[in-house]
Design a protein around this motif. Sequence first.
Motif, mmCIF file in Angstrom:
data_model
loop_
_atom_site.group_PDB
_atom_site.id
_atom_site.type_symbol
_atom_site.label_atom_id
_atom_site.label_comp_id
_atom_site.label_asym_id
_atom_site.label_seq_id
_atom_site.Cartn_x
_atom_site.Cartn_y
_atom_site.Cartn_z
ATOM 1 N N ALA A 48 0.826 -1.208 0.000
ATOM 2 C CA ALA A 48 0.000 0.000 0.000
ATOM 3 C C ALA A 48 0.862 1.259 0.000
ATOM 4 O O ALA A 48 0.537 2.235 -0.689
ATOM 5 N N ASP A 49 1.954 1.264 0.787
ATOM 6 C CA ASP A 49 2.860 2.421 0.799
ATOM 7 C C ASP A 49 3.358 2.718 -0.616
ATOM 8 O O ASP A 49 3.323 3.863 -1.086
ATOM 9 N N ARG A 50 3.852 1.677 -1.271
ATOM 10 C CA ARG A 50 4.488 1.863 -2.583
ATOM 11 C C ARG A 50 3.468 2.190 -3.665
ATOM 12 O O ARG A 50 3.720 3.039 -4.530
ATOM 13 N N THR A 93 2.482 3.454 9.044
ATOM 14 C CA THR A 93 2.411 2.132 8.423
ATOM 15 C C THR A 93 2.175 1.020 9.444
ATOM 16 O O THR A 93 1.392 0.094 9.206
ATOM 17 N N THR A 94 2.829 1.092 10.599
ATOM 18 C CA THR A 94 2.635 0.053 11.614
ATOM 19 C C THR A 94 1.188 0.013 12.075
ATOM 20 O O THR A 94 0.590 -1.066 12.227
ATOM 21 N N PRO A 101 -6.711 2.499 13.550
ATOM 22 C CA PRO A 101 -7.164 3.543 12.632
ATOM 23 C C PRO A 101 -6.483 4.895 12.855
ATOM 24 O O PRO A 101 -7.125 5.896 13.192
ATOM 25 N N ALA A 102 -5.178 4.920 12.654
ATOM 26 C CA ALA A 102 -4.400 6.169 12.797
ATOM 27 C C ALA A 102 -3.268 6.152 11.783
ATOM 28 O O ALA A 102 -2.116 5.878 12.108
ATOM 29 N N TYR A 103 -3.609 6.414 10.523
ATOM 30 C CA TYR A 103 -2.617 6.497 9.456
ATOM 31 C C TYR A 103 -3.116 7.500 8.420
ATOM 32 O O TYR A 103 -4.323 7.738 8.306
ATOM 33 N N GLY A 189 1.526 7.203 16.756
ATOM 34 C CA GLY A 189 2.209 6.511 15.682
ATOM 35 C C GLY A 189 2.188 7.186 14.335
ATOM 36 O O GLY A 189 2.525 6.563 13.331
ATOM 37 N N SER A 190 1.823 8.456 14.267
ATOM 38 C CA SER A 190 1.838 9.206 13.011
ATOM 39 C C SER A 190 2.155 10.663 13.317
ATOM 40 O O SER A 190 1.329 11.378 13.883
#
Length: 268
Positions: A48-50, A93-94, A101-103, A189-190
Amino acid sequence: MSADPLALELLALAETAAREAGALIARYAAEGFAIGTKSTVTDMVTEADRAAEALLIEWLLGARPGDGFVGEEGAREAGRSGVRWVVDPLDGTTNFIYGIPAYAVSIAAEREGVVVAGVVHDVAHGLTYGAALGGGAACNGRPIRARDGAALATALLATGFAYDPARRAAQAAMTARILPRVRDIRRMGSAALDLAHVACGMLDGYYEYRLNPWDIAAGGLIAREAGALTGGFGGYGFEDGYVVAAGPGLFGALAELVDRAYRETAGT
């Protein structure tokens, strides 16, 4: 002061691109994805990142082919227009891998080295935070303002930790000095979302260090346009990835506390 037309144009493009990337990420979340690692076994990257970074290159440089581009997952374009996009296609990402739900998708546009537009799109909650330099900040089109007036002892803060174990231990020691002086500390985490949450008043302040430009460029502008102050510590500036952000009434005391804690622990 009001935003110039180019900044508003870049903001509109970034908002559209961020939502498109967010929709792609949401499909991966629903259907599954492969996972790899980068700098350490705890520093993960996904399909998903890429895929999101590739989509953002297509959207942003497709609309403005002369612009530069730098992305967390390695994409680089020098550009010739004086505008450069600084992008984290999936910050958190982690959290994404674990289903927390925190990205977010983070997109900043620099003009001659100055950030003039920024978007942080909270994928899981469908919230798009955005700002153009001089034009204020908004979430889903509604103006937002940073919380102000909190005393240090009642301030709710956020911070983050690195993937490298030694650096993480130093950050934990630093946080142990800060925690007794404030209301509490969240670790979400973001970095992009932490800065957006300062902007909308969900947090009183945020600190972290050794962040990358794509972590903080968009969120930093959004926080400032919402009335927060941002700066650095330990002899480093915000742009160096040493970040303190808070409302004007809290910023001085928080920056002093963070600087002292850093010098006593992580900075040694």
